[in-house]
Design a protein around this motif. Structure first.
Motif, PDB file in Angstrom:
ATOM      1  N   GLU A   1      -3.510  -4.594   8.084  1.00 19.12           N
ATOM      2  CA  GLU A   1      -2.440  -4.458   7.101  1.00 19.12           C
ATOM      3  C   GLU A   1      -2.040  -2.992   6.967  1.00 19.12           C
ATOM      4  N   ASP A   2      -0.936  -2.736   6.272  1.00 18.98           N
ATOM      5  CA  ASP A   2      -0.617  -1.362   5.886  1.00 18.98           C
ATOM      6  C   ASP A   2      -1.775  -0.836   5.043  1.00 18.98           C
ATOM      7  N   SER A   3      -2.269   0.350   5.374  1.00 15.40           N
ATOM      8  CA  SER A   3      -3.448   0.885   4.701  1.00 15.40           C
ATOM      9  C   SER A   3      -3.308   2.389   4.489  1.00 15.40           C
ATOM     10  N   VAL A   4      -4.014   2.886   3.473  1.00 16.67           N
ATOM     11  CA  VAL A   4      -4.065   4.320   3.188  1.00 16.67           C
ATOM     12  C   VAL A   4      -5.510   4.680   2.877  1.00 16.67           C
ATOM     13  N   GLU A   5      -5.939   5.825   3.373  1.00 12.85           N
ATOM     14  CA  GLU A   5      -7.260   6.357   3.021  1.00 12.85           C
ATOM     15  C   GLU A   5      -7.080   7.720   2.378  1.00 12.85           C
ATOM     16  N   LEU A   6      -7.710   7.898   1.232  1.00 17.67           N
ATOM     17  CA  LEU A   6      -7.643   9.158   0.501  1.00 17.67           C
ATOM     18  C   LEU A   6      -9.018   9.804   0.495  1.00 17.67           C
ATOM     19  N   SER A   7      -9.129  10.966   1.138  1.00 13.92           N
ATOM     20  CA  SER A   7     -10.376  11.738   1.084  1.00 13.92           C
ATOM     21  C   SER A   7     -10.287  12.679  -0.107  1.00 13.92           C
TER      22      SER A   7
ATOM     23  N   ARG B   1      -1.205   7.819  10.971  1.00 16.52           N
ATOM     24  CA  ARG B   1      -2.467   8.284  11.559  1.00 16.52           C
ATOM     25  C   ARG B   1      -2.573   9.809  11.624  1.00 16.52           C
ATOM     26  N   ARG B   2      -1.765  10.496  10.848  1.00 15.32           N
ATOM     27  CA  ARG B   2      -1.853  11.949  10.768  1.00 15.32           C
ATOM     28  C   ARG B   2      -2.219  12.318   9.325  1.00 15.32           C
ATOM     29  N   SER B   3      -3.154  13.221   9.170  1.00 18.20           N
ATOM     30  CA  SER B   3      -3.604  13.607   7.830  1.00 18.20           C
ATOM     31  C   SER B   3      -2.611  14.574   7.190  1.00 18.20           C
ATOM     32  N   VAL B   4      -2.495  14.448   5.872  1.00 22.87           N
ATOM     33  CA  VAL B   4      -1.613  15.328   5.123  1.00 22.87           C
ATOM     34  C   VAL B   4      -2.333  15.775   3.846  1.00 22.87           C
ATOM     35  N   PHE B   5      -2.262  17.061   3.574  1.00 21.84           N
ATOM     36  CA  PHE B   5      -2.876  17.604   2.355  1.00 21.84           C
ATOM     37  C   PHE B   5      -1.866  17.497   1.217  1.00 21.84           C
ATOM     38  N   CYS B   6      -2.305  16.954   0.085  1.00 24.75           N
ATOM     39  CA  CYS B   6      -1.399  16.773  -1.046  1.00 24.75           C
ATOM     40  C   CYS B   6      -2.206  16.580  -2.323  1.00 24.75           C
ATOM     41  N   ARG B   7      -1.514  16.341  -3.400  1.00 25.12           N
ATOM     42  CA  ARG B   7      -2.160  16.078  -4.685  1.00 25.12           C
ATOM     43  C   ARG B   7      -1.894  14.636  -5.106  1.00 25.12           C
ATOM     44  N   VAL B   8      -2.861  14.062  -5.800  1.00 20.38           N
ATOM     45  CA  VAL B   8      -2.643  12.770  -6.449  1.00 20.38           C
ATOM     46  C   VAL B   8      -2.263  13.064  -7.887  1.00 20.38           C
ATOM     47  N   ALA B   9      -1.062  12.599  -8.288  1.00 19.19           N
ATOM     48  CA  ALA B   9      -0.565  12.934  -9.627  1.00 19.19           C
ATOM     49  C   ALA B   9       0.411  11.866 -10.097  1.00 19.19           C
TER      50      ALA B   9
ATOM     51  N   VAL C   1      -6.170  15.980  -2.246  1.00 19.14           N
ATOM     52  CA  VAL C   1      -6.756  15.031  -1.311  1.00 19.14           C
ATOM     53  C   VAL C   1      -6.176  15.227   0.087  1.00 19.14           C
ATOM     54  N   ILE C   2      -6.831  14.607   1.052  1.00 18.52           N
ATOM     55  CA  ILE C   2      -6.293  14.425   2.395  1.00 18.52           C
ATOM     56  C   ILE C   2      -5.940  12.947   2.519  1.00 18.52           C
ATOM     57  N   ALA C   3      -4.681  12.643   2.765  1.00 14.39           N
ATOM     58  CA  ALA C   3      -4.218  11.259   2.862  1.00 14.39           C
ATOM     59  C   ALA C   3      -3.887  10.923   4.309  1.00 14.39           C
ATOM     60  N   VAL C   4      -4.272   9.710   4.729  1.00 11.50           N
ATOM     61  CA  VAL C   4      -3.935   9.206   6.059  1.00 11.50           C
ATOM     62  C   VAL C   4      -3.348   7.807   5.890  1.00 11.50           C
TER      63      VAL C   4
ATOM     64  N   ALA D   1       0.825  -1.215   0.000  1.00 11.05           N
ATOM     65  CA  ALA D   1       0.000   0.000   0.000  1.00 11.05           C
ATOM     66  C   ALA D   1       0.853   1.256   0.000  1.00 11.05           C
ATOM     67  N   PHE D   2       1.860   1.318   0.864  1.00  8.72           N
ATOM     68  CA  PHE D   2       2.694   2.523   0.951  1.00  8.72           C
ATOM     69  C   PHE D   2       3.530   2.701  -0.317  1.00  8.72           C
ATOM     70  N   GLU D   3       4.063   1.590  -0.842  1.00  2.00           N
ATOM     71  CA  GLU D   3       4.915   1.671  -2.033  1.00  2.00           C
ATOM     72  C   GLU D   3       4.131   2.106  -3.262  1.00  2.00           C
ATOM     73  N   ILE D   4       2.857   1.727  -3.329  1.00  2.00           N
ATOM     74  CA  ILE D   4       2.041   2.114  -4.485  1.00  2.00           C
ATOM     75  C   ILE D   4       1.559   3.548  -4.358  1.00  2.00           C
TER      76      ILE D   4
END
Length: 451
Positions: free
Chosen positions: A80-86, A49-57, A66-69, A27-30
């Motif tokens: 498992e290793d997981s990511v959530e994209l708002s 577990r901390r949100s970060v503002f960024c772009r998906v590109a 998006v906001i990624a956690v 998940a993290f590598e992708i």
């Protein structure tokens, strides 16, 4: 090794926000290389577990802001290793990001895949997993409370404890079979403990009666003489006009059923044709349907026109449906009362006075349902709801009853252990401790994609 999966976790409709979930070993590598700052540079892996503002590109274009956690396994929903994209909630935007993730190595998740992984990784048992879908599908406060309680593990904790007790008792008997000279005869102690466990299974099954009521809801038939105000009452309880209302008696000739919430329960309200003596074949057919609905219902609301003297139809209705289980609704109290209230109260244990036209007094109907079908305490503790759970608990009780009878009749311990093994297996199927792959697939196939 399981592949990394991704899915849109929010409803397939345009909204302000949409959520994409990614879970798996890569998940993290992708996801990491696809998250950029405003200058197009890949961001550093953020704190968990901390949100970060960024772009998906990617190298060619930007897909969204998006906001990624990030969640490091096993401290995530799936373990498992997981990511959530708002993301922004447009379907095109969400699907374009989903396609990008798949192109970079993710696999599109099947329905229930995330919760299935949570189960397989020991983050959920089957009772708690079932509670997830129950919470998503909840249509009443009781369903919501029961699902939340089950998610907290209260019910599964009770069942797991009983399972472990059976395993321990079975081990005691098996040890006695192997080493009879070294162990004191355990049958009497085992017998008493089995009776206690059976009593606790009885409590679970008794609670399941309210569990099924919470799950299935309450069937209510509204009956009464023509022009008593049945359709007006239906509309008032629903909060909108569903049934045609007219001063002309006999307007409702067919049954109209709609769902609503009363008390803590979801309900199905059936507005039926007015019951009276008639030669009209169509009206007679409607009255036949009304009687059939009343017979099948768990509760009957019998509506009386309080502004009129008692008619033959009113006496017939009071005789047919009076008693402790149904509710007499004296309607039209905004007009002078002429009906024989004393007679109605003698026939019905429970009565309410309302004006369906203005809504006055209708809250008393909600209160009566809440007190008559009290499920709040049961829901707060968590009760059995699914047919599979109830069936397995019933099977466990039956095997325990056989074991108890065998011990009382002096059967040898090796025969008793067969029943105890089967009883423990039945309990284990409820929580997932002895579940089969087929059962796992069946349970999680009910889940939506992204959950």
């Amino acid at each position: 090794m399981a592949r990394t999966i991704c899915a849109i976790a929010t409803a397939p409709a345009t909204a302000a926000l949409g959520l994409i979930r990614i879970s798996g070993p890569d998940a993290f590598e992708i996801v990491g290389p696809l998250l950029k700052n405003k200058n197009g540079e890949a961001i550093a892996l953020p704190q968990m577990r901390r949100s970060v503002f960024c772009r998906v590109a990617d190298e060619q274009e930007v897909y969204d802001e998006v906001i990624a956690v990030f969640y490091k396994g096993p401290h995530s929903y799936t373990g498992e290793d997981s990511v959530e994209l708002s993301c922004h909630g447009g379907l095109y935007v969400l699907n374009s990001i989903l396609t990008l993730l798949i192109r970079h190595g993710c696999k599109l998740a099947e329905p229930g895949a995330f919760s299935k992984r949570a189960f397989l990784n020991g983050k959920l048992d089957l009772v708690r997993a079932q509670a997830v879908i129950d919470l998503i599908e909840a249509q009443s406060r009781a369903e919501q409370k029961n699902a939340l309680s089950r998610m907290e593990g209260r019910l599964s904790g009770r069942i797991r404890a009983l399972y472990q007790q059976l395993i321990d008792l079975n081990s005691t008997l098996l040890a006695y079979i192997d080493f009879p000279e070294e162990i004191e005869e355990p049958e009497a102690a085992v017998l008493e403990k089995l009776k206690v466990i059976r009593s606790q299974l009885d409590q679970l099954l008794e609670g399941s009666k309210k569990g099924r009521l919470i799950e299935e809801g309450l069937q209510i038939a509204i009956v009464g003489a023509p022009n008593a105000g049945k359709s007006t009452l239906l509309n008032q309880l629903l909060g909108y006009e569903r049934s045609i209302v007219s001063a002309r008696p006999g307007t409702t000739r067919d049954m109209i059923a709609e769902g609503c919430r009363l008390g803590d329960l979801k309900c199905r309200l059936a507005d039926t044709a007015g019951m009276r003596r008639t030669q009209d074949p169509i009206e007679l057919q409607g009255i036949t349907i009304a009687k059939r609905e009343a017979e099948a219902a768990q509760v009957v609301f019998v509506v009386f026109d309080g502004s009129q003297e008692m008619q033959k139809e009113d006496y017939d209705l009071a005789e047919a449906y009076g008693g402790a289980h149904n509710l007499a609704v004296i309607n039209k109290t905004d007009l002078p009362i002429k009906i024989n209230e004393q007679y109605i109260k003698e026939k019905f244990k429970h009565t309410v006075n309302i004006s369906a036209q203005t809504g006055a007094g209708c809250s008393a109907i909600d209160g009566w349902i809440r007190s008559r079908f009290s499920v709040a305490d049961a829901a707060a503790q968590g009760v059995l709801t699914s047919a599979m759970e109830i069936q397995r608990i019933t099977e466990a009780k039956e095997k325990l009853t056989q074991a108890i009878a065998g011990l009382e009749e002096g059967f040898t311990p090796d025969l008793i252990t067969i029943d105890l093994t089967e009883a423990a297996s039945a309990l284990g199927e409820v929580t997932g401790q002895t579940v089969t792959e087929q059962m796992i697939e069946q349970i999680f196939s009910r889940f939506c994609v992204g959950k």
